[in-house]
Design a protein around this motif. Structure first.
Motif, PDB file in Angstrom:
ATOM      1  N   SER A  70     -32.045  29.877  -4.184  1.00 26.29           N
ATOM      2  CA  SER A  70     -31.887  30.427  -2.840  1.00 26.29           C
ATOM      3  C   SER A  70     -30.483  30.112  -2.337  1.00 26.29           C
ATOM      4  O   SER A  70     -29.924  29.049  -2.625  1.00 26.29           O
ATOM      5  N   ILE A  71     -29.903  31.038  -1.609  1.00 28.50           N
ATOM      6  CA  ILE A  71     -28.554  30.861  -1.080  1.00 28.50           C
ATOM      7  C   ILE A  71     -28.592  29.766  -0.014  1.00 28.50           C
ATOM      8  O   ILE A  71     -29.435  29.790   0.887  1.00 28.50           O
ATOM      9  N   PHE A  83     -24.035  28.910   3.401  1.00 32.17           N
ATOM     10  CA  PHE A  83     -23.183  29.594   2.420  1.00 32.17           C
ATOM     11  C   PHE A  83     -22.158  30.504   3.099  1.00 32.17           C
ATOM     12  O   PHE A  83     -21.015  30.614   2.646  1.00 32.17           O
ATOM     13  N   TYR A  84     -22.561  31.157   4.179  1.00 35.33           N
ATOM     14  CA  TYR A  84     -21.657  32.070   4.879  1.00 35.33           C
ATOM     15  C   TYR A  84     -21.056  31.430   6.137  1.00 35.33           C
ATOM     16  O   TYR A  84     -20.796  32.104   7.139  1.00 35.33           O
ATOM     17  N   GLU A 104     -20.738  40.535  -0.618  1.00 37.09           N
ATOM     18  CA  GLU A 104     -21.709  39.444  -0.606  1.00 37.09           C
ATOM     19  C   GLU A 104     -22.559  39.427  -1.870  1.00 37.09           C
ATOM     20  O   GLU A 104     -22.922  38.356  -2.363  1.00 37.09           O
ATOM     21  N   LYS A 105     -22.859  40.584  -2.418  1.00 32.42           N
ATOM     22  CA  LYS A 105     -23.679  40.617  -3.634  1.00 32.42           C
ATOM     23  C   LYS A 105     -22.938  39.975  -4.808  1.00 32.42           C
ATOM     24  O   LYS A 105     -23.549  39.262  -5.609  1.00 32.42           O
ATOM     25  N   GLU A 150     -22.847  36.156  -4.240  1.00 33.62           N
ATOM     26  CA  GLU A 150     -24.131  35.527  -4.554  1.00 33.62           C
ATOM     27  C   GLU A 150     -24.398  35.520  -6.052  1.00 33.62           C
ATOM     28  O   GLU A 150     -25.005  34.579  -6.567  1.00 33.62           O
ATOM     29  N   TRP A 151     -23.922  36.526  -6.761  1.00 36.90           N
ATOM     30  CA  TRP A 151     -24.017  36.518  -8.228  1.00 36.90           C
ATOM     31  C   TRP A 151     -23.206  35.356  -8.790  1.00 36.90           C
ATOM     32  O   TRP A 151     -23.675  34.628  -9.675  1.00 36.90           O
ATOM     33  N   TYR A 182     -22.420  32.595  -7.280  1.00 39.34           N
ATOM     34  CA  TYR A 182     -23.107  31.343  -6.936  1.00 39.34           C
ATOM     35  C   TYR A 182     -24.220  31.038  -7.941  1.00 39.34           C
ATOM     36  O   TYR A 182     -24.343  29.903  -8.425  1.00 39.34           O
ATOM     37  N   LYS A 183     -25.017  32.028  -8.285  1.00 40.96           N
ATOM     38  CA  LYS A 183     -26.148  31.798  -9.184  1.00 40.96           C
ATOM     39  C   LYS A 183     -25.685  31.488 -10.604  1.00 40.96           C
ATOM     40  O   LYS A 183     -26.279  30.659 -11.292  1.00 40.96           O
ATOM     41  N   GLY A 237     -22.619  25.102  -3.276  1.00 38.74           N
ATOM     42  CA  GLY A 237     -22.707  26.299  -2.450  1.00 38.74           C
ATOM     43  C   GLY A 237     -22.781  26.033  -0.962  1.00 38.74           C
ATOM     44  O   GLY A 237     -22.642  26.969  -0.161  1.00 38.74           O
TER      45      GLY A 237
END
Length: 514
Positions: A213-214, A218-219, A288-289, A292-293, A295-296, A342
């Motif tokens: 989970s983010i 994170f933002y 953002e996508k 988040e990629w 980050y994962k 993150g």
């Protein structure tokens, strides 16, 4: 009859000897291992299971308020060895400082009192360690695969394999060959979980099925924190697709981490990462996508390196148990600082903010430390040296700045200090401004200088994530005044004259210190 009397006295002597025998010491220090990535610290929301580090919590004490005085690898190790703040041991940063290994260190004092000492693995304080009967240290940061070591009496050697396994192999070999009649102090320095997060072959893709989970922050927009807004450690904008995330196209050997690999090692990485890159290219992620990629993927690799770290810590603990050493050995696990997973959108460390400043610390010593004990008392990395000296019945020099944790080890509710002082000096990589500060249980005050000139104040009770700088908030003006007094007191007690000079030139401080 005479025979039984002799046996009786031999038994009494052996019991007395075992009770008075100096403890052995094993310090395991990892690199950039966040407390968030240890399951003993996150029983309700785990990123990862770390069963072997958790064994230390089961058999000893876990510290929830353990901090470093300077959140960067070399300076942190210097403070651990000397029990002194960076301005006293002379190693302030990794860019301009050089470590004087001839200075007083707790290992030298142990040597003078009959201990055998060794440092194996990442040292990162130059190439001439003192105070060690044996060393086998990585060159600089070291490589994850087929690393180069400098071994005492042999010079530079390269060994094939994965770094965490090789470091543990060397540690066990030294333990096998030591003088069993003498107590020992062994420091095992692991490279894991340092950038660029390269897993052992058996751990590649270990978290492919995990759903990360983010983080809530994170933002973060850093609205009230000028220095945070200027940093260059953002996963979204600063994490490199090739260097960090292994998106290297057709030729992995363009990267130095892969040039030294053998064919089997290289093939394993290419077979795993190339399909991921092809899928990413087809997806055409942006904004953002894409962040988040990244980050994962970062979390997958970072945690995979923590798996091999934990496994090798398990090997250390198994060795001690199998060889009858566990009962009389102090085992300490810590990292050179915390790390961002993150939070605030970041990777790396350096800040006086919680995720960087706070470090894992677990201590097992069955003779003194209650099993399954937990402490919320303030401790620092400079406290390790005096603690070990006291446990080894060695006089603590007056110039050591750390405070022995022995009262806390006996009683987890004991307190040895009510406030903590921090000073980060480096003014280069990741664009983090130098800063110093103080915190107590409720508030944290930070003064930035050089790159950024400003103050931050946080109410840790109301704002544990440190999102809202309340330095200029009207209702906190009395708190500001008290925290400035506390900061001045800590600076003077630690004799940090660099910070004192900044303070005395500061108009805000002059106004509130009248």
């Amino acid at each position: 009859m005479k025979r039984y009397v002799i046996i009786f006295f031999l038994y009494v002597f052996s019991v007395a000897y075992s009770q008075n025998k100096k403890p052995n010491i094993v310090i395991i220090i990892s690199d950039d291992h966040a407390y968030q990535a240890i399951s003993a610290y996150n029983k309700n929301h785990r990123y990862i299971d770390t069963p072997n580090i958790d064994r230390l919590a089961e058999g000893g004490m876990i510290f929830h308020k353990s901090y470093v005085n300077n959140s960067i690898c070399g300076p942190s190790r210097a403070s651990l060895l000397t029990g002194k703040m960076s301005h006293k041991n002379g190693y302030k940063d990794n860019e301009n400082s050089s470590y004087n290994s001839n200075q007083q260190q707790f290992v030298n004092l142990l040597q003078e009192n009959g201990y055998q000492t060794a440092w194996i693995g990442k040292y990162h304080l130059g190439y001439d360690p003192k105070g060690f009967d044996f060393y086998k240290i990585l060159i600089g940061q070291g490589y994850y695969y087929n690393p180069d070591f400098i071994e005492k009496g042999k010079g530079k050697i390269r060994e094939e394999g994965y770094v965490a396994n090789l470091v543990e192999d060397a540690a066990e070999k030294w333990l096998d060959e030591r003088d069993a009649e003498k107590p020992f102090c062994l420091v095992i320095g692991h490279k894991n979980t340092h950038r660029t997060w390269m897993p052992d072959l058996q751990d590649i893709g270990a978290f492919d099925k995990a759903k990360f989970s983010i983080p809530e922050t994170f933002y973060d927009d850093y609205r009230s924190r000028k220095a945070a807004a200027l940093q260059e450690m953002s996963i979204a904008k600063d994490m490199r697709m090739g260097y960090d995330l292994k998106m290297l196209g057709d030729d992995f050997r363009v990267d130095n981490n892969f040039k030294r690999m053998n064919e089997e090692q290289l093939k394993a990485f290419e077979n795993y990462y190339k399909p991921i890159q092809k899928k990413l290219e087809k997806s055409k992620l942006k904004g953002e996508k894409l962040a988040e990629w990244k980050y994962k993927r970062y979390m997958n690799d970072y945690l995979s390196t923590a798996v091999s770290l934990d496994r090798n810590i398990g090997r250390t603990l198994d060795y001690l148990e199998k060889n009858g050493l566990a009962e009389n050995t102090i085992v300490i696990y810590t990292s050179d600082q915390g790390f961002y997973l993150g939070e605030h959108g970041w990777f790396d460390k350096r800040w006086m903010y919680e995720e960087s400043y706070r470090t894992p610390l677990l201590i097992k010593y069955p003779k003194i430390v209650p099993a399954k004990s937990s402490s919320n008392s303030f401790v620092m990395n400079i406290d390790i040296a005096p603690t070990l000296l006291e446990l080894a019945d060695v006089k603590i020099p007056r110039d050591i700045q750390g405070v022995s944790m022995l009262p806390i080890l006996k009683n987890p509710n004991a307190e040895t200090q009510n406030e903590l002082y921090y000073h980060y000096y480096e003014n280069g990589e990741h664009a983090v401004s130098p800063h110093f500060g103080v915190n107590n249980k409720r508030y944290k005050l930070i003064r930035y200088y050089k790159r950024v000139e400003n103050w931050e104040l946080f109410d840790l009770e109301k704002d544990p994530q440190e999102m809202d700088n309340i330095f200029d908030a009207p209702k906190y003006q009395e708190v500001k005044k008290e925290m400035m007094k506390l900061l001045k007191k800590e600076i003077q007690e630690y004799e940090d004259f660099d910070a004192l000079n900044v303070l005395f030139e500061d108009q805000e401080f002059k106004k509130y210190s009248k």
